[in-house]
Design a protein around this motif. Structure first.
Motif, PDB file in Angstrom:
ATOM      1  N   LEU A  74      -1.747  13.917   0.995  1.00  0.00           N
ATOM      2  CA  LEU A  74      -2.501  14.219   2.244  1.00  0.00           C
ATOM      3  C   LEU A  74      -1.670  15.247   2.883  1.00  0.00           C
ATOM      4  N   GLY A  75      -2.736  16.418   3.355  1.00  0.00           N
ATOM      5  CA  GLY A  75      -2.132  17.205   4.304  1.00  0.00           C
ATOM      6  C   GLY A  75      -2.888  18.471   3.970  1.00  0.00           C
ATOM      7  N   GLU A  76      -2.517  19.743   4.459  1.00  0.00           N
ATOM      8  CA  GLU A  76      -3.088  20.881   4.130  1.00  0.00           C
ATOM      9  C   GLU A  76      -2.904  21.762   2.848  1.00  0.00           C
ATOM     10  N   PHE A  77      -3.708  21.636   1.898  1.00  0.00           N
ATOM     11  CA  PHE A  77      -3.409  22.162   0.587  1.00  0.00           C
ATOM     12  C   PHE A  77      -4.541  23.059   0.184  1.00  0.00           C
ATOM     13  N   ASP A  78      -3.907  24.387  -0.309  1.00  0.00           N
ATOM     14  CA  ASP A  78      -5.069  25.236  -1.041  1.00  0.00           C
ATOM     15  C   ASP A  78      -6.037  25.841  -0.123  1.00  0.00           C
ATOM     16  N   GLY A  79      -5.720  25.906   0.888  1.00  0.00           N
ATOM     17  CA  GLY A  79      -6.988  26.094   1.982  1.00  0.00           C
ATOM     18  C   GLY A  79      -7.574  24.930   2.679  1.00  0.00           C
ATOM     19  N   TYR A  80      -7.470  23.683   2.081  1.00  0.00           N
ATOM     20  CA  TYR A  80      -8.447  22.715   2.568  1.00  0.00           C
ATOM     21  C   TYR A  80      -7.800  21.841   3.716  1.00  0.00           C
ATOM     22  N   PRO A  81      -8.291  21.669   4.676  1.00  0.00           N
ATOM     23  CA  PRO A  81      -7.713  20.757   5.888  1.00  0.00           C
ATOM     24  C   PRO A  81      -7.372  19.356   5.547  1.00  0.00           C
ATOM     25  N   PHE A 113      -9.290   9.800   5.604  1.00  0.00           N
ATOM     26  CA  PHE A 113      -8.636   9.533   4.316  1.00  0.00           C
ATOM     27  C   PHE A 113      -7.143   8.993   4.722  1.00  0.00           C
ATOM     28  N   SER A 114      -6.719   9.771   5.559  1.00  0.00           N
ATOM     29  CA  SER A 114      -5.345   9.499   6.118  1.00  0.00           C
ATOM     30  C   SER A 114      -5.236   8.184   6.851  1.00  0.00           C
ATOM     31  N   ASP A 115      -6.254   8.095   7.528  1.00  0.00           N
ATOM     32  CA  ASP A 115      -6.304   6.750   8.383  1.00  0.00           C
ATOM     33  C   ASP A 115      -6.406   5.490   7.265  1.00  0.00           C
ATOM     34  N   PHE A 116      -7.305   5.902   6.415  1.00  0.00           N
ATOM     35  CA  PHE A 116      -7.738   4.830   5.446  1.00  0.00           C
ATOM     36  C   PHE A 116      -6.180   4.440   4.700  1.00  0.00           C
ATOM     37  N   MET A 117      -5.275   5.396   4.378  1.00  0.00           N
ATOM     38  CA  MET A 117      -4.157   5.200   3.849  1.00  0.00           C
ATOM     39  C   MET A 117      -2.885   4.923   4.836  1.00  0.00           C
ATOM     40  N   GLY A 118      -3.343   4.350   6.199  1.00  0.00           N
ATOM     41  CA  GLY A 118      -2.230   3.789   7.151  1.00  0.00           C
ATOM     42  C   GLY A 118      -1.939   5.112   7.938  1.00  0.00           C
ATOM     43  N   SER A 127       6.230   5.430   7.520  1.00  0.00           N
ATOM     44  CA  SER A 127       5.908   4.288   6.708  1.00  0.00           C
ATOM     45  C   SER A 127       4.423   3.904   7.203  1.00  0.00           C
ATOM     46  N   PRO A 128       3.621   3.658   6.250  1.00  0.00           N
ATOM     47  CA  PRO A 128       2.074   3.076   6.682  1.00  0.00           C
ATOM     48  C   PRO A 128       2.221   1.670   7.202  1.00  0.00           C
ATOM     49  N   ARG A 129       3.232   1.144   6.852  1.00  0.00           N
ATOM     50  CA  ARG A 129       3.332  -0.416   7.235  1.00  0.00           C
ATOM     51  C   ARG A 129       2.749  -1.375   8.284  1.00  0.00           C
ATOM     52  N   GLN A 130       2.721  -0.364   9.387  1.00  0.00           N
ATOM     53  CA  GLN A 130       2.093  -1.141  10.634  1.00  0.00           C
ATOM     54  C   GLN A 130       0.573  -1.056  10.523  1.00  0.00           C
ATOM     55  N   PHE A 165     -11.080  -2.724   6.051  1.00  0.00           N
ATOM     56  CA  PHE A 165     -12.160  -2.117   5.494  1.00  0.00           C
ATOM     57  C   PHE A 165     -13.182  -3.375   4.879  1.00  0.00           C
ATOM     58  N   ALA A 166     -14.318  -3.290   4.844  1.00  0.00           N
ATOM     59  CA  ALA A 166     -15.081  -4.387   4.140  1.00  0.00           C
ATOM     60  C   ALA A 166     -14.850  -4.366   2.708  1.00  0.00           C
ATOM     61  N   SER A 167     -14.727  -3.201   2.020  1.00  0.00           N
ATOM     62  CA  SER A 167     -14.466  -2.988   0.713  1.00  0.00           C
ATOM     63  C   SER A 167     -12.995  -3.161   0.265  1.00  0.00           C
ATOM     64  N   ARG A 168     -12.745  -4.116  -0.661  1.00  0.00           N
ATOM     65  CA  ARG A 168     -11.663  -4.233  -1.555  1.00  0.00           C
ATOM     66  C   ARG A 168     -10.946  -2.910  -1.751  1.00  0.00           C
TER      67      ARG A 168
END
Length: 258
Positions: free
Chosen positions: A123-130, A135-140, A186-189, A222-225
């Motif tokens: 996750l980050g700014e790679f190859d010109g993509y923001p 998705f960052s929030d989804f991953m904690g 850490s995404p723990r929280q 999230f509703a989905s597992r």
């Protein structure tokens, strides 16, 4: 006598036919999985090992798998056909607005499960993509900042032994030749951590450490597992019984089949 033999033969034929029908029903496809994978780069060898393993699991367990190499075809219609989406070493960028929205809805509306491996947290700014903020929030709420480029062995410690994904897995197990990503925090929280890597066990030792270092987690908001498993670089992982048990458990749990 001939009539009796004929009747018995007909009965046996009927029984065999019904048994076959029951067997066919038993073998009915349990669910459909869509696998997004990288067909190039330095994770190609992992993909080459993962695909035959996944195919055998699907055959043995009566589910079906379709594969895609990029996100161009991902939309609401495509995802609606699948009960499980596996992001196999594929990063969270190069996605179109349509594909991002479709995946977000898939997860927030409980339309299917998700298993993400390794590259899914690049996750980050790679190859010109923001940065894909959702998705960052989804991953904690994390952002990728570094990794161990020369690899290290490390011991993974199970923290939640009661979760279905960790069933049958030792309390700790060794993972060889891994890149071990470092995040800005850490995404723990924000997530439910199932396992972490003990950085003191790195061999060879590395200065690239983040302290509290979860490597397997699920986001219960999230509703989905959903389940993220960081380990997923070396093809040798498919010779690691703890890892294959973990991945098998994750697939069936995320598909809501265990």
């Amino acid at each position: 006598m001939k009539n009796s033999i004929l009747i018995i033969a007909l009965l046996l034929t009927t029984i065999l036919f019904q048994t076959n029908c029951i067997a066919q029903k038993t073998k009915k496809t349990k669910f459909k999985a869509l696998v997004l994978y990288e067909n190039g780069g330095h994770h190609l060898e992992f993909t080459k090992a993962a695909k035959p393993w996944l195919n055998k699991l699907a055959i043995d367990s009566s589910f079906t798998i379709d594969y895609i190499e990029n996100t161009k075809t991902i939309n609401e219609t495509l995802l609606s056909q699948y009960q499980l989406f596996i992001q196999l070493d594929y990063p969270p960028y190069t996605w179109s607005e349509e594909s991002m929205k479709a995946f977000q809805n898939y997860m927030t509306d409980g339309k299917g499960g998700w298993v993400g491996l390794h590259h899914a947290t690049l996750l980050g700014e790679f190859d010109g993509y923001p940065m894909w903020k959702w998705f960052s929030d989804f991953m904690g709420g994390i952002k990728f900042v570094n990794y161990i480029p020369d690899f290290a062995n490390g011991k993974v410690t199970i923290e939640d032994k009661s979760h279905p994904v960790t069933k049958g897995i030792p309390s700790n197990f060794l993972v060889k030749k891994e890149e071990w990503y470092i995040y800005d925090k850490s995404p723990r929280q924000n997530v439910h951590v199932l396992a972490s890597v003990d950085e003191s066990t790195y061999e060879p030792d590395s200065k690239i450490k983040m302290g509290d270092h979860p490597v397997i987690w699920t986001n219960d908001h999230f509703a989905s597992r959903n389940i993220y498993i960081f380990m997923g670089h070396a093809p040798e992982l498919f010779e690691n019984e703890a890892y294959t048990t973990l991945l098998r458990n994750a697939i069936f749990w995320a598909a809501n089949k265990n």
